[in-house]
Every structure is written in structure tokens, then in C-alpha cells.
Design a protein around this motif. Sequence first.
Motif, mmCIF file in Angstrom:
data_model
loop_
_atom_site.group_PDB
_atom_site.id
_atom_site.type_symbol
_atom_site.label_atom_id
_atom_site.label_comp_id
_atom_site.label_asym_id
_atom_site.label_seq_id
_atom_site.Cartn_x
_atom_site.Cartn_y
_atom_site.Cartn_z
ATOM 1 N N ASN A 146 1.819 165.818 -13.474
ATOM 2 C CA ASN A 146 2.572 166.651 -12.539
ATOM 3 C C ASN A 146 1.670 167.544 -11.703
ATOM 4 O OD1 ASN A 146 5.233 165.783 -12.985
ATOM 5 N ND2 ASN A 146 5.474 167.115 -14.751
ATOM 6 N N SER A 147 0.469 167.826 -12.215
ATOM 7 C CA SER A 147 -0.478 168.646 -11.464
ATOM 8 C C SER A 147 -1.331 167.817 -10.503
ATOM 9 C CB SER A 147 -1.384 169.424 -12.423
ATOM 10 O OG SER A 147 -2.339 168.568 -13.034
ATOM 11 N N GLY A 148 -1.067 166.503 -10.446
ATOM 12 C CA GLY A 148 -1.789 165.639 -9.527
ATOM 13 C C GLY A 148 -3.062 165.051 -10.075
ATOM 14 N N LYS A 149 -3.178 164.994 -11.392
ATOM 15 C CA LYS A 149 -4.396 164.503 -12.031
ATOM 16 C C LYS A 149 -4.060 163.327 -12.944
ATOM 17 C CE LYS A 149 -6.060 169.272 -11.933
ATOM 18 N NZ LYS A 149 -4.946 169.681 -11.024
ATOM 19 N N HIS A 150 -5.035 162.453 -13.156
ATOM 20 C CA HIS A 150 -4.878 161.348 -14.090
ATOM 21 C C HIS A 150 -5.080 161.860 -15.517
ATOM 22 C CE1 HIS A 150 -4.913 158.510 -10.752
ATOM 23 N NE2 HIS A 150 -6.012 159.099 -10.296
ATOM 24 N N ALA A 151 -4.300 161.314 -16.452
ATOM 25 C CA ALA A 151 -4.334 161.769 -17.842
ATOM 26 C C ALA A 151 -4.921 160.689 -18.745
ATOM 27 C CB ALA A 151 -2.925 162.122 -18.309
ATOM 28 N N PHE A 152 -5.863 161.099 -19.590
ATOM 29 C CA PHE A 152 -6.456 160.231 -20.602
ATOM 30 C C PHE A 152 -6.225 160.905 -21.948
ATOM 31 C CE2 PHE A 152 -8.433 159.253 -16.654
ATOM 32 C CZ PHE A 152 -8.679 157.890 -16.683
ATOM 33 N N VAL A 153 -5.499 160.234 -22.851
ATOM 34 C CA VAL A 153 -4.950 160.891 -24.021
ATOM 35 C C VAL A 153 -5.381 160.172 -25.294
ATOM 36 C CG1 VAL A 153 -2.837 161.847 -25.021
ATOM 37 C CG2 VAL A 153 -2.929 161.337 -22.566
#
Length: 359
Positions: A146-153
Amino acid sequence: MKQFNRRDFLKAASATAAASVISGCATGTQSGVITPPAQGRSVIGLVAPKMDVVRVGFIGLGQRGFGHVKRMSHIAGTEIKAICDTHDEVLQRSANYLTDKGLAKPALYTGADNAYQAMLNRDDIDIVIISTPWSWHAPMAIDTMNSGKHAFVEVPLALTVEEMWQLVDTAERTQKNCMMMENVNYGRDELMVLNMVRQGVFGELLHGEAAYIHELRWQMKEVEHKTGSWRTAWHAKRNGNLYPTHGLGPVSQYMNINRGDRFDFLTSMSSPALGRSAYAKKEFPADHQRNQLNYIAGDMNTTLIKTVKGRSIMVQHDTTTPRPYSRHNLIQGTNGVFAGFPNRIALEDGGSKSFHEWD
């Protein structure tokens, strides 16, 4: 047809499954499956625009997160812009590691559980690597996209089906990648077997076996910090496979799950839950918090999965009993079998021995 939202879909699917059992058709396959409406464009095949420099933020800098910081610091074309953790000791450890290497000191975020949200407000971060306790994974990944960043979890990506739909919805709406970092998929042995499968060494695939068997009772002694401080409690919350993807990820790749085949239904059962309480009684005072928990997760969980193409997969989970580490990593085809831990193979055609013997 009535337009279902995701929650309606889950309720309808549960009701349909229950009805099929009542009617004597408990095969797990359903006709007229309702597909919930998409919340945006599919992200299957999504390719992000090329970045000359990848600017990275980290949430969670404990045992796994610190390792990610160290690895990322060695990769050309990356800049570590900010790091976040509620535990100041591990936060400073990562910051000092970077400055000792001559790299710029990242911005530090700490002080509260939601301190990471201030980091996400930055506009100089492209991707965020999340290595926090399990319950934070989905909320942090959703906030990241939602903040415009890609997520790696880190694994597991989520804890409920509802969270999984929220992740899908957010990725489709934001057009940001969200990757569950199952590191075992990229192990040398697993990639070797995937290559052999793709070359047809084992013939047509029939059956796989996967596991996460790793004695971790010692983590119960990590009470204030580190993995055991939060992971132990899950053995008192759920009875089932608490950590399936180390074993299941590679086998899913071999079988092209969601790329030509898919899971259809499963059955799962657990042994008695005895080992954790016995360990607590042995290692802690009677009034210690570890002896106040009611451990319900069976010491060994075994799950059988059936795929749409008719293949079978056995998945096991055991982080309690005293035994050697294993992920099984077995794949059986019409021409032979590979099995891991230790690595061995038996082929009808193309092997150096009879298929009655392991090579």
C-alpha cells in the motif's frame, strides 16, 4: 450469478464442501466452483520496471533478518536505506555491521510495534524485506504494498485464508510484487532435482514426499528475545503442520503446482502432543511460563494431499522429537525415484544400478 465478495466466497465454499460430505460425495472435488471477483489486474507474470539501483528497507533484524542485511550488503546495485526493529540491540547490530563495512548508516526506526509504518512513508525505498514473528507477516506485507513498495516476506506469508485473500487483493490493486521467501526452493539439491524432473529423468510424476523435521525444543529457552520467544506459543495455539513450505515448496515446483496442476484436497492428522510438555518439565521450574502452556500441536503431523491430476503428496512436520534433521524431498515417477537426506536415486532406465538398489 450473484456477485460474491471474498468473505462470501469462503462461506459458500465451506457450505458446499459440507454438503458434499453429507451427500456421500467426500472426494473434495467440486463442480461449479465460484471464483471471487478480482480486485485489480492479475499479478501473475508481473515484471517491475528495471531499477539501476534497488533501494532496500528491512523490518525485523533478528536471526533471519540480520542474515538478510549481511547478504544484501554484498550485492552490487543495492542501497540499504532504512532498518526497523523493536529490539534496539539487534537494530544497532545491523547498523554497526553496515558502517563497519564502510557503507552509509541506514535510518533507524524503533520504539513501538508500528514504528515500521513511519519507515514505509519514505519515498526512497523500493523493496522491503520482512523477517518478523509470523503474526506480523501479512499485515506488514499489505502495508508495504500500500505504500508503493514491493514486499519480500519470510515464511509463512500468512496465517489465515482471509489474510491470503487480502494479500492477493492488495497485490492486484497496487501492482506490486509480494514474494514469500521460501529459501529451500533455491537449494542446490532441490534445483538439481527440478532440472532432472524437467529433463524427464523420472518419467511421469506420480508421488512426492516432503517434510520439515527439525528438533527445535531448545528454542523454548529463548523466552525474552529470539525465535523461541514467540514461536513456542504456536504449539499451544494450533494442532497441525505449523511450517509446511520448506518441504512442500520444492515438491510443488517439481509437480508444476499452479502451473499445470494444483492441490485438490487433503487429509491431515497429528500424533499426541507429548514432547514439549515433557521438555518443559525437565528443563524449567514448575512455576515457569513454559510449564503453564497447554501444548496441543501433535509432535508429528502427517498430511496427505491429492492434486487435480491425481498425484499424491505426503507432508510431515515435527520440530519436537529427538531425531536427525530431514526434509524428505522425495519425488517418484514412472521411471524411478529420487530421495533426499541422504541423496539417493533409483531408475529403471538410465541408472547405473538396478532400481532395486539405491545409487
